[in-house]
Design a protein around this motif. Structure first.
Motif, PDB file in Angstrom:
ATOM      1  N   ASP A   1       4.712  -5.035  -3.774  1.00  0.00           N
ATOM      2  CA  ASP A   1       5.593  -6.019  -3.120  1.00  0.00           C
ATOM      3  C   ASP A   1       5.449  -5.934  -1.388  1.00  0.00           C
ATOM      4  O   ASP A   1       5.039  -5.016  -1.044  1.00  0.00           O
ATOM      5  CB  ASP A   1       6.945  -5.985  -3.489  1.00  0.00           C
ATOM      6  N   ASP A   2       5.890  -6.971  -0.663  1.00  0.00           N
ATOM      7  CA  ASP A   2       5.633  -6.858   0.641  1.00  0.00           C
ATOM      8  C   ASP A   2       6.553  -5.891   1.387  1.00  0.00           C
ATOM      9  O   ASP A   2       6.342  -5.367   2.366  1.00  0.00           O
ATOM     10  CB  ASP A   2       6.011  -8.386   1.373  1.00  0.00           C
ATOM     11  N   VAL A   3       7.610  -5.367   0.789  1.00  0.00           N
ATOM     12  CA  VAL A   3       8.450  -4.512   1.334  1.00  0.00           C
ATOM     13  C   VAL A   3       7.932  -3.148   1.484  1.00  0.00           C
ATOM     14  O   VAL A   3       7.914  -2.476   2.296  1.00  0.00           O
ATOM     15  CB  VAL A   3       9.941  -4.488   0.653  1.00  0.00           C
ATOM     16  N   VAL A   4       7.323  -2.845   0.368  1.00  0.00           N
ATOM     17  CA  VAL A   4       6.584  -1.374   0.229  1.00  0.00           C
ATOM     18  C   VAL A   4       5.537  -1.431   1.159  1.00  0.00           C
ATOM     19  O   VAL A   4       5.202  -0.495   1.833  1.00  0.00           O
ATOM     20  CB  VAL A   4       6.250  -0.997  -1.057  1.00  0.00           C
ATOM     21  N   VAL A   5       4.645  -2.577   1.255  1.00  0.00           N
ATOM     22  CA  VAL A   5       3.609  -2.622   2.101  1.00  0.00           C
ATOM     23  C   VAL A   5       3.927  -2.587   3.487  1.00  0.00           C
ATOM     24  O   VAL A   5       3.414  -1.833   4.239  1.00  0.00           O
ATOM     25  CB  VAL A   5       2.787  -4.319   2.000  1.00  0.00           C
ATOM     26  N   ALA A   6       5.131  -3.225   3.924  1.00  0.00           N
ATOM     27  CA  ALA A   6       5.502  -3.149   5.447  1.00  0.00           C
ATOM     28  C   ALA A   6       5.992  -1.491   5.556  1.00  0.00           C
ATOM     29  O   ALA A   6       5.751  -1.070   6.614  1.00  0.00           O
ATOM     30  CB  ALA A   6       6.915  -4.011   5.594  1.00  0.00           C
TER      31      ALA A   6
ATOM     32  N   ALA B   1      -3.320  -0.612   2.629  1.00  0.00           N
ATOM     33  CA  ALA B   1      -2.212  -0.508   1.863  1.00  0.00           C
ATOM     34  C   ALA B   1      -1.931  -1.031   0.595  1.00  0.00           C
ATOM     35  O   ALA B   1      -1.785  -0.410  -0.315  1.00  0.00           O
ATOM     36  CB  ALA B   1      -0.799  -0.808   2.671  1.00  0.00           C
ATOM     37  N   VAL B   2      -2.494  -2.258   0.312  1.00  0.00           N
ATOM     38  CA  VAL B   2      -2.608  -2.863  -0.790  1.00  0.00           C
ATOM     39  C   VAL B   2      -3.661  -2.154  -1.777  1.00  0.00           C
ATOM     40  O   VAL B   2      -3.445  -1.870  -3.081  1.00  0.00           O
ATOM     41  CB  VAL B   2      -3.055  -4.430  -0.780  1.00  0.00           C
ATOM     42  N   ALA B   3      -4.745  -1.669  -1.227  1.00  0.00           N
ATOM     43  CA  ALA B   3      -5.732  -1.113  -2.106  1.00  0.00           C
ATOM     44  C   ALA B   3      -5.274   0.274  -2.581  1.00  0.00           C
ATOM     45  O   ALA B   3      -5.437   0.679  -3.744  1.00  0.00           O
ATOM     46  CB  ALA B   3      -6.762  -0.522  -0.960  1.00  0.00           C
ATOM     47  N   VAL B   4      -4.302   0.932  -1.834  1.00  0.00           N
ATOM     48  CA  VAL B   4      -3.937   2.336  -2.575  1.00  0.00           C
ATOM     49  C   VAL B   4      -2.793   2.055  -3.448  1.00  0.00           C
ATOM     50  O   VAL B   4      -2.511   2.704  -4.553  1.00  0.00           O
ATOM     51  CB  VAL B   4      -3.381   3.383  -1.389  1.00  0.00           C
TER      52      VAL B   4
ATOM     53  N   ARG C   1       1.449   7.816   3.022  1.00  0.00           N
ATOM     54  CA  ARG C   1       2.400   6.762   3.711  1.00  0.00           C
ATOM     55  C   ARG C   1       2.902   5.635   2.444  1.00  0.00           C
ATOM     56  O   ARG C   1       4.300   5.564   2.430  1.00  0.00           O
ATOM     57  CB  ARG C   1       1.412   6.032   4.499  1.00  0.00           C
ATOM     58  N   ALA C   2       2.061   5.324   1.567  1.00  0.00           N
ATOM     59  CA  ALA C   2       2.631   4.498   0.567  1.00  0.00           C
ATOM     60  C   ALA C   2       3.580   5.315  -0.327  1.00  0.00           C
ATOM     61  O   ALA C   2       4.386   4.486  -0.776  1.00  0.00           O
ATOM     62  CB  ALA C   2       1.419   4.037  -0.426  1.00  0.00           C
ATOM     63  N   LEU C   3       3.326   6.308  -0.847  1.00  0.00           N
ATOM     64  CA  LEU C   3       4.292   7.086  -1.659  1.00  0.00           C
ATOM     65  C   LEU C   3       5.771   7.102  -1.030  1.00  0.00           C
ATOM     66  O   LEU C   3       6.823   6.911  -1.514  1.00  0.00           O
ATOM     67  CB  LEU C   3       3.793   8.562  -1.974  1.00  0.00           C
ATOM     68  N   THR C   4       5.835   7.736   0.254  1.00  0.00           N
ATOM     69  CA  THR C   4       7.048   7.621   1.226  1.00  0.00           C
ATOM     70  C   THR C   4       7.687   6.213   1.316  1.00  0.00           C
ATOM     71  O   THR C   4       8.771   6.368   1.018  1.00  0.00           O
ATOM     72  CB  THR C   4       6.714   8.121   2.393  1.00  0.00           C
ATOM     73  N   ALA C   5       6.867   5.168   1.636  1.00  0.00           N
ATOM     74  CA  ALA C   5       7.557   3.832   1.492  1.00  0.00           C
ATOM     75  C   ALA C   5       8.073   3.521   0.133  1.00  0.00           C
ATOM     76  O   ALA C   5       8.835   2.658   0.083  1.00  0.00           O
ATOM     77  CB  ALA C   5       6.362   2.839   1.872  1.00  0.00           C
ATOM     78  N   LEU C   6       7.342   3.721  -0.791  1.00  0.00           N
ATOM     79  CA  LEU C   6       7.652   3.316  -2.469  1.00  0.00           C
ATOM     80  C   LEU C   6       8.945   4.155  -2.554  1.00  0.00           C
ATOM     81  O   LEU C   6       9.901   3.391  -3.121  1.00  0.00           O
ATOM     82  CB  LEU C   6       6.635   3.643  -3.434  1.00  0.00           C
ATOM     83  N   GLU C   7       9.226   5.443  -2.183  1.00  0.00           N
ATOM     84  CA  GLU C   7      10.278   5.937  -2.753  1.00  0.00           C
ATOM     85  C   GLU C   7      11.565   5.529  -1.667  1.00  0.00           C
ATOM     86  O   GLU C   7      12.729   5.572  -2.326  1.00  0.00           O
ATOM     87  CB  GLU C   7      10.164   7.390  -2.408  1.00  0.00           C
ATOM     88  N   GLU C   8      11.177   5.197  -0.444  1.00  0.00           N
ATOM     89  CA  GLU C   8      12.394   4.627   0.369  1.00  0.00           C
ATOM     90  C   GLU C   8      12.900   3.369  -0.115  1.00  0.00           C
ATOM     91  O   GLU C   8      13.981   2.848  -0.050  1.00  0.00           O
ATOM     92  CB  GLU C   8      11.723   4.545   1.798  1.00  0.00           C
ATOM     93  N   ALA C   9      11.745   2.396  -0.677  1.00  0.00           N
ATOM     94  CA  ALA C   9      12.233   0.910  -1.024  1.00  0.00           C
ATOM     95  C   ALA C   9      12.993   1.341  -2.364  1.00  0.00           C
ATOM     96  O   ALA C   9      13.747   0.328  -2.785  1.00  0.00           O
ATOM     97  CB  ALA C   9      10.982   0.227  -1.080  1.00  0.00           C
TER      98      ALA C   9
END
Length: 950
Positions: free
Chosen positions: A301-306, A292-295, A361-369
């Motif tokens: 931040d840890d919220v987006v990683v989570a 996750a951190v690589a992409v 997955r990372a894009l979805t998490a970023l937009e939700e955060a």
């Protein structure tokens, strides 16, 4: 900031004794988070010493720029760390891959400047905007040179480090180039690091090196003894033969030396294998966090990683700490990898399908955060592209490009928007938005050909989407502004005509009227620039009628400004009302840029009439507050002109020369006029040679009618103060010809002096002269010309009255002393000859004034006129200054006056006319000068005077 690179490389011969000596100072064991680093710097003694010498040179008053260049993993950052150990207060910023947006390294470095140490004026506003992310007042406010100038004024005597420039944006590179070119004038060491791989960063460093603006230190791989020493430092003892054989795979890279030592002799050869092995040793949760951190990239931040891995906060925290302990991640300064190469290795280890899934997955998490993606549009676009959603990526890049445009990072915006146009592909709607934004950037950058090319593509796309004529017309207007900035009036008119033709196909609706107003204002701007005053006024009035009730209000402000500039040519009071309306509209609709522009135009009225300083100062304060550096410079120019007119010549010179220095440094068009203003003030102070040098610099800048008119005026002043009437008249005639040919040149002093001198030589001074358009100084000078003409025509009472009126105009308050006294001297000559007025009263006062100001020849002429008119000049002044050698020889003040005129090559008869002496008396003075100076002939006397032997 954290350092995630390996140890320092270099060509260095070492031995076990070296290790023992190092160890004697105390062995530093490997740190407890899994990292194994050599506790001392290996093989970089020479490079470190060069850096320390550069820092000392900078502290001594001469700034230096140094670039550390080399392949990845050779320890550039470690070398920087070693330098900074003894240099507190350094400002450090780094570029990182995958982070869009302009000026990232610059912003990070400026964050280390205390608020109290930040610059004042407009540069303070620039720094504050960069650090807070507030939008610039207009697209030109934070151009790279503005940001660079703000940084120059912020850094003081510090070391400024900008690292990993191979990942930086184009605008940061433009800032770097400006800083390096100007660092010598600071006490700053500018330290740059970059990989030695082809690209924009290396191109900039090479350019700087070729012109001597940067010292390049190229880092090479470590030799075998240095590799062994470094391994011994990591281990705490000399390496075994097995480890030595393994170290050969490092190929002299300090990063790989440390990795191989940490992993043991059985570690695979490549960094990808090294990193993959470390990641494989982690738990499933920790491996997922590493992916996750690589992409997501550096500083996530840890919220987006989570959100990306689908774990709770506690589980993510444990997994991240495990990855840190395993030597993969680093939590210092945010979540990231120990070195950017580690991230690249992890990404390389993923299959394409895996990387697509993780990016989605990372894009979805970023937009939700962060639904607004505040400042992270570029990252989101990278993720969308990697996830296969090209349309979404393009839309995000368009938004990022618009944000960069608003903050003035035009080169970065262009790169971002060109990428958006590529990603938009066959989606015509998205492609239209990308091309519109790109055309706006190119127009603001003043690149008309590129703007026109992009607009052609945009028009084709708009036709595909059946866009309205209004939108098509607005597209046409983009290159119009760029062609106007390039002074290609025919090309600008062509596109405006095309836009107007499109508007004619669909009239009537409110939106149509707004677009039509934009066309009108664009045409008005072209018209006033090309001297078509009537057309400019007509188009500006039409735009005002269209927008004054429903907007768009920025267009209304611009139309009022254009009409005010047209009106100012004939009626300053009416122009002031128009600028006042523009100010009120801008204030009512919260348009700070247009409010500033209107206040600036209002202050120009003061420079032409009342010579007030309050609105000029208010305009400058507002421009400084919102960071409009170029406007601040223009207002400073006008302020210098007002100070000169008010007789505050020393202050005027300081203001004008400071204005010129900034303009020259960053390429502003105010440069030549500022030089002329400084030259005029120096003439008034009797500094003719210095004035001539400034005037020559001004006219060498580039052809410009306004500058040439002002230069003619300065040349005429320099002739008038030495009583060279014929030469002054030649310059004034040339200035009048230019004014007639360029009606937008606003009432320079050349006009008034030309009227007075022409009247004095018996010519009509009022041909083509619109007295309604006169400034206060020209109104007074033309009044003196009218008095001269009336007296010559046999109307002494009218002449006396006209003189008194003109003198009152120039007497103020505030007084315009230099122009008033010089005009009175010209009028007095006519009054004595034609028998009107009270010239004796003026001349006694003016002779003292000119002598005090150092204008001895005018003072002598005033005394001569007094004698010819029956007045008594008196000996109120000692005459011109007498050099000590001549004073010792017994030369008198009168003889010094004669010597100055002899040095000009004048005959005895002409000297007699100037000083109101008989030729015989002049001859006697010359004879005494020959005797007192030990000179044999008059010709030799002239030659010695020309060589300034006294």
């Amino acid at each position: 900031m954290s350092r995630r690179s390996g140890g320092a490389p270099g060509r260095h011969t070492s031995s076990s004794s070296t290790v023992a000596q190092r160890g004697a100072r105390g062995y530093i064991p490997p740190v407890g988070d899994g990292r194994v680093r050599c506790p001392w710097l290996v093989g970089r003694d020479t490079e470190l010493e060069r850096l320390r010498q550069a820092a000392a040179t900078a502290r001594g008053g001469s700034g230096v720029a140094v670039a550390l260049v080399g392949p990845p993993g050779l320890g550039k950052s470690r070398l920087v760390d070693e330098l900074l150990r003894g240099e507190p207060g350094a400002l450090v910023g780094r570029a990182v891959p995958g982070v869009a947006g302009g000026y990232r390294p610059v912003v990070e470095a400026l964050a280390g400047v205390d608020r109290a140490a930040r610059p004042s004026g407009p540069h303070r506003a620039v720094v504050d905007r960069l650090l807070t992310g507030v939008q610039a007042p207009d697209a030109s406010a934070d151009r790279p040179w503005v940001v660079a100038e703000a940084m120059v004024r912020s850094v003081g005597r510090r070391i400024v480090v900008l690292e990993d420039l191979h990942w930086s944006d184009p605008d940061t590179l433009a800032v770097v180039e400006y800083l390096a070119d100007n660092v010598a004038a600071t006490r700053c060491l500018l330290l740059l690091t970059a990989r030695d791989e082809p690209g924009p960063a290396l191109d900039v460093i090479d350019r700087l090196a070729r012109r001597g603006a940067v010292v390049v230190i190229r880092l090479d791989a470590l030799d075998e003894p240095a590799v062994v020493e470094m391994a011994a430092g990591c281990l705490g003892h000399p390496p075994s033969e097995e480890i030595r054989r393994s170290l050969a795979r490092a190929e002299g890279s300090p990063l790989l030396v440390e990795e191989l030592v940490a992993s043991g002799p059985g570690v695979p050869e490549t960094l990808v294998e090294l990193t993959t092995a470390r990641v494989a040793g982690l738990s499933t949760e920790a491996r997922r966090c590493v992916f996750a951190v690589a992409v997501l990239g550096e500083g996530c931040d840890d919220v987006v990683v989570a959100g990306t891995v689908g774990l709770g906060a506690d589980a993510v925290g444990d997994a991240l700490r495990e990855a840190v302990a395993g030597g993969v991640l680093d939590l210092v300064g945010g979540i990231g990898f120990r070195h950017a190469l580690h991230r690249e290795a992890v990404l390389a280890s993923l299959l394409p399908s895996e990387r697509t899934a993780w990016s989605s997955r990372a894009l979805t998490a970023l937009e939700e955060a962060d639904p607004g993606l505040a400042g992270r549009d570029g990252l989101a676009a990278d993720l969308a592209e990697a996830a296969g959603d090209r349309r979404r990526a393009a839309a995000l890049l368009i938004r990022a490009g618009r944000a960069d445009t608003d903050r003035g990072a035009l080169a970065t915006a262009e790169d971002t928007l060109r990428r958006a146009t590529d990603l938009a592909g066959g989606d015509a709607t998205t492609a239209v938005l990308a091309h519109e934004a790109l055309a706006d950037v190119l127009a603001l950058a003043g690149r008309p050909v590129d703007t026109a090319t992009t607009t052609d593509r945009l028009l084709a796309l708009l036709q595909q989407t059946a866009a309205s004529p209004q939108r098509m017309a607005r597209a046409q207007l983009r290159p119009a502004r760029a062609w106007t900035a390039a002074a290609d009036w025919s090309a600008a008119r062509a596109v405006v005509d095309a836009a107007r033709e499109l508007m004619a196909t669909d009239p009537g609706e409110p939106a149509d009227r707004a677009a039509s107003a934009e066309v009108d204002v664009a045409e008005a701007q072209i018209a006033i620039a090309t001297g078509r005053i009537a057309l400019a006024a007509a188009r500006a009035r039409q735009a005002i009628t269209t927008t004054e009730h429903a907007g768009p209000f920025p267009v209304l402000c611009e139309a009022l400004e254009v009409l005010g500039r047209v009106t100012r040519l004939r009626d300053t009071r009416a122009a002031e009302e128009l600028f006042g309306r523009a100010y009120a509209v801008a204030e009512a609709h919260d348009l700070p840029v247009w409010q500033m522009r209107a206040l600036h135009e209002l202050s120009t009225i003061d420079t032409l009439t009342s010579l007030r300083l309050d609105r000029l100062d208010a305009a400058r304060a507002l421009a400084e507050r919102i960071g409009a550096v170029a406007t601040t410079n223009v207002v400073s120019l006008h302020r210098a002109g007002v100070l000169f007119m008010r007789g505050r010549c020393e202050e005027a010179i300081v203001e004008a020369e400071a204005c010129a220095a900034v303009a020259e440094r960053v390429g502003l068009a105010t440069l030549p006029v500022a030089l002329i203003f400084a030259a005029d003030a120096r003439v008034a102070l009797g500094q003719r040679a210095a004035a001539a040098g400034l005037e020559a610099r001004a006219v060498a800048w580039r052809p410009d009618p306004l500058v040439e008119v002002a230069a003619c005026g300065n040349r005429a002043l320099r002739a008038l103060v030495i009583e060279d009437r014929d030469r002054a008249l030649g310059h004034l005639r040339r200035g009048l010809d230019l004014i007639r040919a360029h009606p937008t040149v606003t009432s320079p002093p050349t006009l008034g002096f030309a009227a007075a001198v022409l009247a004095l030589v018996g010519e009509d001074p009022f041909e083509d002269l619109d007295t309604a358009a006169l400034t206060r100084w020209n109104a007074g000078l033309v009044g003196f010309a009218r008095a001269i003409a009336l007296g010559r025509g046999g109307h002494p009472d009218d002449a006396t009255a006209a003189f008194a009126e003109a003198d009152t105009v120039l007497a103020g308050p505030p007084e315009i002393p230099f122009h008033r006294r010089l005009g009175r001297r010209l009028a007095a000559e006519a009054a004595v000859a034609d028998g009107w007025g009270n010239p004796a009263g003026w001349l006694r006062d003016d002779a003292v004034w000119f002598a005090t100001a150092g204008h001895d020849r005018i003072a002598a002429a005033c005394r001569g006129l007094l004698a010819r008119g029956g007045g008594r000049p008196g000996r109120h002044t000692p005459g011109p200054p007498i050099p000590d050698t001549l004073r010792t020889a017994g030369v008198t003040g009168r003889e010094m006056e004669v010597l100055l005129l002899v040095a000009d090559g004048l005959s005895n008869a002409t000297i007699g006319e100037r000083l109101y002496l008989s030729p015989r008396t002049v001859e006697k003075h010359v004879e005494r000068l020959l005797a007192k100076t030990g000179t044999a002939t008059r010709l030799e006397l002239v030659a010695r005077a020309a060589r300034r032997e006294w």
